[in-house]
Design a protein around this motif. Structure first.
Motif, mmCIF file in Angstrom:
data_model
loop_
_atom_site.group_PDB
_atom_site.id
_atom_site.type_symbol
_atom_site.label_atom_id
_atom_site.label_comp_id
_atom_site.label_asym_id
_atom_site.label_seq_id
_atom_site.Cartn_x
_atom_site.Cartn_y
_atom_site.Cartn_z
ATOM 1 N N SER A 12 1.087 -1.576 -0.536
ATOM 2 C CA SER A 12 -0.004 0.645 0.159
ATOM 3 C C SER A 12 1.082 1.177 -0.115
ATOM 4 N N PRO A 13 0.210 2.263 -0.753
ATOM 5 C CA PRO A 13 1.303 3.478 -0.606
ATOM 6 C C PRO A 13 1.277 3.995 0.918
ATOM 7 N N GLU A 21 2.747 12.120 13.422
ATOM 8 C CA GLU A 21 1.511 11.234 13.673
ATOM 9 C C GLU A 21 0.235 11.231 12.210
ATOM 10 N N ILE A 22 0.390 10.315 12.043
ATOM 11 C CA ILE A 22 -1.133 9.574 10.269
ATOM 12 C C ILE A 22 -2.183 8.802 11.353
ATOM 13 N N ILE A 27 -4.348 5.296 6.348
ATOM 14 C CA ILE A 27 -2.928 3.959 6.630
ATOM 15 C C ILE A 27 -3.379 2.780 7.107
ATOM 16 N N VAL A 28 -3.711 2.117 8.006
ATOM 17 C CA VAL A 28 -3.685 1.340 8.165
ATOM 18 C C VAL A 28 -4.867 1.258 7.875
ATOM 19 N N MET A 32 -5.046 -2.480 5.288
ATOM 20 C CA MET A 32 -6.110 -4.177 5.108
ATOM 21 C C MET A 32 -7.651 -4.307 4.709
ATOM 22 N N GLU A 33 -8.092 -3.368 4.498
ATOM 23 C CA GLU A 33 -9.145 -3.582 3.738
ATOM 24 C C GLU A 33 -9.150 -3.934 2.521
ATOM 25 N N GLY A 34 -7.720 -3.377 1.755
ATOM 26 C CA GLY A 34 -7.777 -3.663 0.570
ATOM 27 C C GLY A 34 -7.276 -4.900 0.309
#
Length: 68
Positions: A12-13, A21-22, A27-28, A32-34
Motif C-alpha cells: 500500500s502507498p 502522527e498519521i 493508512i492502516v 487492511m481492507e484492500g
C-alpha cells in the motif's frame, strides 16, 4: 481474476509527509481492507492457485522512517 493463476497484491502507498502522527484511518484501515478484498476475491476464484502479498519498506522501519 477469472482465468488468472496467480494474484500479486503490492504494498500500500504511504503518504509523502514528514508528519509523526498519521491517522490510522488514512493508512492502516485502507491497507487492511484492500488486502482482505484481494484475498477474498482470490479465494472465490477457482483458477487462482497462488497469492503473493508484498509489504512496504516502511514496515521494517516503523516510526523511525519519519525521523530522517
Amino acid at each position: 481474476m477469472e482465468g488468472c493463476y496467480a494474484v500479486m497484491h503490492m504494498a500500500s502507498p504511504i503518504p509523502n509527509t514528514m508528519a509523526k502522527e498519521i491517522p490510522e484511518d488514512e493508512i492502516v484501515i485502507p491497507a487492511m481492507e484492500g488486502t482482505v478484498r484481494v484475498l477474498k476475491a482470490a479465494s472465490e476464484t477457482p483458477s487462482v492457485k497462488k497469492v503473493i502479498v508484498t509489504s512496504s519498506f516502511a514496515a521494517i522501519f516503523g516510526e523511525d522512517i519519519f525521523d530522517q
